[in-house]
Design a protein around this motif. Structure first.
Motif, short mmCIF file in Angstrom:
data_model
loop_
_atom_site.label_atom_id
_atom_site.label_comp_id
_atom_site.label_asym_id
_atom_site.label_seq_id
_atom_site.Cartn_x
_atom_site.Cartn_y
_atom_site.Cartn_z
N GLY A 290 0.83 -1.21 0.00
CA GLY A 290 0.00 0.00 0.00
C GLY A 290 0.85 1.25 0.00
O GLY A 290 0.60 2.21 -0.75
N ILE A 291 1.90 1.25 0.83
CA ILE A 291 2.80 2.39 0.92
C ILE A 291 3.56 2.58 -0.39
O ILE A 291 3.66 3.69 -0.93
CB ILE A 291 3.78 2.20 2.09
N VAL A 292 4.11 1.48 -0.91
CA VAL A 292 4.88 1.55 -2.15
C VAL A 292 3.99 2.01 -3.30
O VAL A 292 4.37 2.88 -4.11
CB VAL A 292 5.52 0.18 -2.47
N PHE A 293 2.84 1.42 -3.40
CA PHE A 293 1.91 1.74 -4.49
C PHE A 293 1.55 3.23 -4.45
O PHE A 293 1.53 3.92 -5.48
CB PHE A 293 0.66 0.87 -4.37
N VAL A 315 -3.40 -2.87 -14.24
CA VAL A 315 -4.00 -2.92 -12.90
C VAL A 315 -5.48 -3.30 -12.94
O VAL A 315 -5.91 -4.24 -12.26
CB VAL A 315 -3.77 -1.59 -12.16
N PRO A 316 -6.34 -2.58 -13.70
CA PRO A 316 -7.75 -2.96 -13.71
C PRO A 316 -7.99 -4.37 -14.25
O PRO A 316 -8.91 -5.07 -13.81
CB PRO A 316 -8.42 -1.90 -14.60
N LEU A 430 15.83 4.34 -16.04
CA LEU A 430 16.15 3.29 -15.06
C LEU A 430 15.31 3.45 -13.79
O LEU A 430 14.86 2.46 -13.19
CB LEU A 430 17.64 3.34 -14.72
N GLN A 431 15.08 4.71 -13.40
CA GLN A 431 14.24 4.96 -12.23
C GLN A 431 12.81 4.52 -12.49
O GLN A 431 12.17 3.89 -11.64
CB GLN A 431 14.28 6.44 -11.86
N VAL A 432 12.30 4.84 -13.69
CA VAL A 432 10.93 4.45 -14.06
C VAL A 432 10.79 2.93 -14.07
O VAL A 432 9.81 2.37 -13.58
CB VAL A 432 10.56 5.04 -15.44
N TYR A 438 8.22 -1.89 -8.64
CA TYR A 438 7.54 -1.70 -7.36
C TYR A 438 6.02 -1.80 -7.51
O TYR A 438 5.32 -2.19 -6.57
CB TYR A 438 7.89 -0.34 -6.76
N ILE A 439 5.51 -1.43 -8.67
CA ILE A 439 4.06 -1.52 -8.92
C ILE A 439 3.66 -2.95 -9.24
O ILE A 439 2.70 -3.50 -8.68
CB ILE A 439 3.64 -0.60 -10.09
#
Length: 733
Positions: A290-293, A315-316, A430-432, A438-439
Motif C-alpha cells: 500500500g505504501i509503495v503503491f 491494474v484494472p 532506469l528509475q521508471v 515496485y508496482i
C-alpha cells in the motif's frame, strides 16, 4: 428458528431437489402462518406449485426408492398426498423436518429442527465438514469483525511493524533516485566525453555509499519488522488456541459429540496456524504494498502522467480477473479444507484405535482407506495448483506486456522520439523501470492473495463457529453452591437428544438420601440417559429434576462436580502415572488417601507389583493395563472424591467374578450414607439394591425391590429368567 419467527410467519421449512417432471430443481416445503391458521406450501424454483390447509394433515412420511425418495402427507380422512420427490442428499434434512412437524401435530409443541445434514438450507451447498456454517452464506463482514476483535490486543505491535515497513520502503524508494543521479550526472557524461563535476570520483563513492546505507537500513528495518510480526503472530496464535481450547471445555456434550476428535484438534492447531500465517505474511505485505503503491503512483502522476497510463494499464485487468475468480477459488479451497479434515480424521481414528485394527488384521484395509482419502486430497490440491499455474502466468504475461510497453516508449524518449512531450534521460528511464517493478511486484502478489484470504476466511469461520456457540449447559445467574445431601427427584421429566424424539417420557421418581437404586432395562431404553441428566450433561426438555429440593439448573456446576462420583463401563485413563490418574478426582489429596482409595477398589495389590508401583506410566488410555485393572483404577478415582452421589454404569463389567465379589463387598461399605445409582446388565449384582427401577421404551415401567419385582412377574422377572437360562446354557457348555 425462534418462537418469534413463528409469529413472523414461518413455522418449519425444508427443501427438495426433484420436480414433478423428474428434473433437478431447488424446491422448498414450508409451513407458514396465514392469519390464524397455517398453510402447507411447496415452491419449485421460486414458483408456488402447491398449497393446502395444514390442519387437514394427520402425518408426514417418507417412502424410499432406489436413489431417491418421495415425501407424502396423510390427510385426516385417509387420503395420501404425494408432495415431492428428492435425491439422497435431501433425505437427512427432510427426515428431521417430518419428525419435528409430526411431533408438532401430535403435541402442539414447537421445537427447533436439528437438521443433522451437511447441506445449507439457504443455498443448497455442502457445509464445511462436521460444521453448521456455510462459507458461501456466512457474513464475511462479521468474520472480519470477529478477527479484528480477537486481534485488537496485538494491533499496536502490528502497527509498529507496519510503521517500520513504511520507513523501510520510503528509504527503498530513494535508491532508484540516487541511481538516476549517478547515471545522469556522472556515468552518462563520462561515457559521452562530456564535462563531469569536479571531484566526481568522491561524489560517486558518496552516492554508492549512500545507496548502500539506504539498502542496509531498508534490510535492517525489514528484519526488525519481521521479528516483531513473527513474535506478535506467535503470541496471537497462543492466545487464540488457549481461547478456543477453553471454549471447547465449556461446550455441551451435544456440541462435542457432533464433531470428531480429529476435527476439534484440527481447529485448535491447523486453523489457528493458518490465521497466524495470514497475520505474519499477508497483513504486513498489505501495508508494504500500500505504501509503495501510493508513493510510486504519486511520482508517476506528478512527473510522467502519460507514462502512468502504460504503468497502470494492467491494474484494472488484474483486479477484475481476481475479483471474477474469487468465488470460484473460494469454493475450491473450501473443498480442499473439507478433504484435508476428512483425511486427518481417518488418521486420528486409526492411530487411536490401532489395537482394534491389529486384532482384526485390517491393516491393509485401513492403509487403502487412508490412501484413498489422501489421494483425494492430493487430487484436489493438485487441481487447485493447476488453476494457479494457468491463471498466474496469464496475469503475469499481462503485467510483463506493460513493462515492455514502458521499456519501449521510455527508450524512444531517451533517444529523442518521445510521445510524452519531453524527452527522458537514461537515469530517469532506469528509475521508471525500477518503480514499475515496485508496482508490478505487488500486483503479482495480489494474484496470489485470494488463495490466502480463502484459506484464512475458511479457518476463521470454523473458529468463529466454536467461539460463538453458546454452551447449552451453563450456570444460571445466582446459581447456588450447596452442601448436597443426596435427595433426587424427577417430576414428569421428558428428554430426548432431539426434543421431538424423546428417550425418557414423563419420568417421576423420588430417590432418598443414602438409598441405592438399581436401573434395569433392555439396551436403548434410556438408562444411561437418566444418569446423564443427574450429572447434568444435558438439561431436561420438560418437567423438573431436583436435588435436595432445588432445581438442578439452579445448582452451580462446581457443586455438582464435587458432589458426584462416576465409574463408567468404558474406563478412560490419561497418559501419565497411576498415581496421577487416581489423584485426578482430588488433586490436593494426600498419598495416604490415594493408597486407601486404591485398597478399597482392590487396586493396591496389583499396583505394588508393578516395577514402578504408583509411578508406573499407563500409556494412552491405559493400554499397558488390563481391562479389569483400568476399571479398578477408575473405581479408586471415584472413591477418592468421597461423593455424596455415586453413579456406577456397569462399574464391574470388566472384572473377573472373584475380584467383582471382593469389590461388591467393599462397595457395600462405600455406598452407606451415599445416594447410589447403579446400572448393570448382570442383574445379580443389583439384588442388594434398596429399589430397582425398570425402564421400558423410555417409560418407568416397574419399581420395587428385587423380591417384589420377582413376585410381580413382569418385565424384571422376564429379564432375570432369561439371564438365568443363559447362565445355565453357558455352564453346560
Amino acid at each position: 428458528m425462534t418462537q418469534t419467527q413463528i409469529h413472523d410467519g414461518l413455522l418449519y421449512k425444508s427443501f427438495f431437489d426433484i420436480d414433478d417432471k423428474n428434473m433437478v430443481c431447488h424446491g422448498e416445503i414450508k409451513i407458514i402462518k396465514d392469519n390464524n391458521s397455517f398453510l402447507l406450501t411447496l415452491e419449485t424454483d421460486g414458483i408456488k406449485s402447491f398449497e393446502c390447509d395444514f390442519s387437514i394433515i394427520k402425518e408426514f412420511k417418507i417412502t424410499a426408492h432406489v436413489g431417491c425418495g418421495t415425501l407424502e402427507a396423510e390427510k385426516k380422512d385417509g387420503e395420501l398426498l404425494r408432495l415431492c420427490r428428492f435425491t439422497q442428499s435431501c433425505i437427512n434434512p427432510l427426515s428431521e423436518f417430518i419428525k419435528a412437524v409430526n411431533f408438532y401435530i401430535l403435541t402442539g409443541d414447537y421445537v427447533e429442527v436439528d437438521y443433522n445434514a451437511d447441506i445449507c438450507p439457504k443455498c443448497g451447498r455442502h457445509y464445511v465438514e462436521r460444521s453448521t456454517i456455510c462459507i458461501n452464506c456466512a457474513n464475511k463482514g462479521s468474520i472480519v469483525k470477529r478477527f479484528l476483535d480477537l486481534s485488537k490486543k496485538y494491533i499496536p505491535a502490528l502497527a509498529l511493524a507496519g510503521l517500520l515497513i513504511m520507513f523501510a520502503n520510503v528509504i527503498g524508494l530513494a535508491i532508484p533516485m540516487l541511481n538516476r543521479n549517478l547515471v545522469d550526472n556522472y556515468l552518462t557524461p563520462a561515457t559521452q566525453g562530456l564535462a563531469i563535476p569536479f571531484n566526481a570520483v568522491r561524489d560517486v563513492v558518496l552516492i554508492v555509499l549512500l545507496m548502500f546505507v539506504c539498502y542496509l537500513a531498508e534490510r535492517v528495518l525489514n528484519i526488525i519488522s519481521g521479528l516483531i510480526s513473527n513474535n506478535t503472530s506467535a503470541r496471537f496464535v497462543d492466545h487464540l488456541r488457549t481461547k478456543l481450547y477453553n471454549k471447547i471445555q465449556l461446550l455441551s456434550m451435544t456440541s462435542v459429540s457432533r464433531r470428531t476428535t480429529g476435527d476439534l484438534i484440527k481447529r485448535v492447531t491447523e486453523d489457528t496456524s493458518v490465521i497466524a500465517e495470514f497475520i505474519r505474511s499477508e497483513i504486513i505485505w498489505m501495508l508494504e504494498i500500500g505504501i509503495v503503491f501510493l508513493g510510486v503512483s504519486t511520482y508517476f502522476i506528478i512527473t510522467r502522467p502519460m507514462l502512468a497510463l502504460f504503468v497502470f494499464l494492467p491494474v484494472p485487468i488484474v483486479l477484475f480477473t481476481v475479483n471474477k475468480f474469487w468465488d470460484f477459488i473460494h469454493r475450491r479451497y473450501e473443498r480442499q479444507w473439507i478433504t484435508s479434515s476428512y483425511a486427518n480424521g481417518i488418521l486420528h481414528d486409526i492411530v487411536r484405535g490401532i489395537r482394534v485394527v491389529k486384532i482384526f488384521g485390517t491393516e491393509d484395509k485401513e492403509v487403502a482407506k487412508f490412501q484413498k482419502a489422501n489421494k483425494n486430497l492430493a487430487d484436489i490440491s493438485s487441481s487447485n495448483e493447476k488453476v494457479w499455474s494457468i491463471l498466474f502466468p496469464m496475469l503475469n504475461f499481462v503485467m510483463t506486456a506493460g513493462e515492455y510497453l514502458i521499456l519501449y516508449f521510455g527508450a524512444k524518449a531517451v533517444l529523442g522520439d518521445s510521445i510524452f512531450g519531453n524527452n527522458m534521460t537514461l537515469g530517469e528511464l532506469l528509475q521508471v523501470i525500477a518503480y514499475t517493478g515496485y508496482i508490478y511486484g505487488p500486483l503479482r502478489w495480489i494474484t496470489w492473495l485470494p488463495r490466502s484470504i480463502a484459506n484464512a476466511v475458511t479457518s476463521m469461520a470454523k473458529l468463529n463457529e466454536i467461539l460463538d456457540e453458546d454452551p447449552e449447559i451453563r450456570d444460571r445467574e445466582n446459581a447456588q453452591k450447596l452442601d448436597i445431601k443426596g435427595d433426587i427427584a424427577f417430576s414428569n421429566v421428558t428428554f430426548g437428544y432431539k426434543s421431538y424424539e424423546p428417550v425418557l417420557k414423563n419420568i417421576s421418581l423420588d430417590i432418598k438420601q443414602g438409598e441405592m437404586i438399581g436401573i434395569v432395562g433392555h439396551s436403548g431404553v434410556g438408562k444411561s440417559t437418566l444418569i446423564n441428566l443427574i450429572m447434568r450433561l444435558y438439561d431436561v426438555n420438560s418437567g423438573q429434576l431436583m436435588i435436595d429440593g432445588v432445581d438442578i439448573r439452579d445448582i452451580s456446576k462446581e457443586t455438582l462436580c464435587n458432589s458426584i462420583g462416576v465409574v463408567f463401563q468404558e474406563t478412560f485413563l490419561f497418559a501419565g502415572s497411576i498415581y496421577d490418574n487416581i489423584a485426578y478426582a482430588k488433586p490436593e489429596a494426600k498419598p495416604e488417601e490415594i493408597f486407601a482409595a486404591a485398597k478399597i477398589a482392590y487396586a493396591h495389590e496389583f499396583i505394588i507389583k508393578l516395577p514402578d508401583a504408583y509411578n508406573t506410566l499407563v500409556g494412552e488410555n491405559g493400554h499397558t493395563l488390563s481391562g479389569g485393572e483400568r476399571q479398578r483404577l477408575a473405581i479408586a478415582r471415584a472413591i477418592l472424591r468421597n461423593p455424596k452421589i455415586l453413579i456406577l454404569d456397569e462399574a464391574t463389567a470388566s472384572l473377573d467374578t472373584e475380584t467383582e465379589s471382593k469389590i461388591q463387598e467393599a462397595m457395600q461399605k462405600l455406598i452407606k450414607g451415599r445416594t447410589t445409582l447403579a446400572i448393570a446388565h448382570r442383574l445379580s449384582t443389583l439384588k442388594f439394591a434398596d429399589r430397582l427401577i425398570v425402564l421400558e421404551k423410555g417409560n418407568l415401567a416397574e419399581i420395587g425391590s428385587h423380591e417384589e419385582l420377582l413376585k410381580a412377574k413382569g418385565i424384571y422377572y422376564n429379564l432375570v429368567m432369561a439371564q438365568r437360562q443363559t447362565t445355565k446354557m453357558a455352564n453346560k457348555e
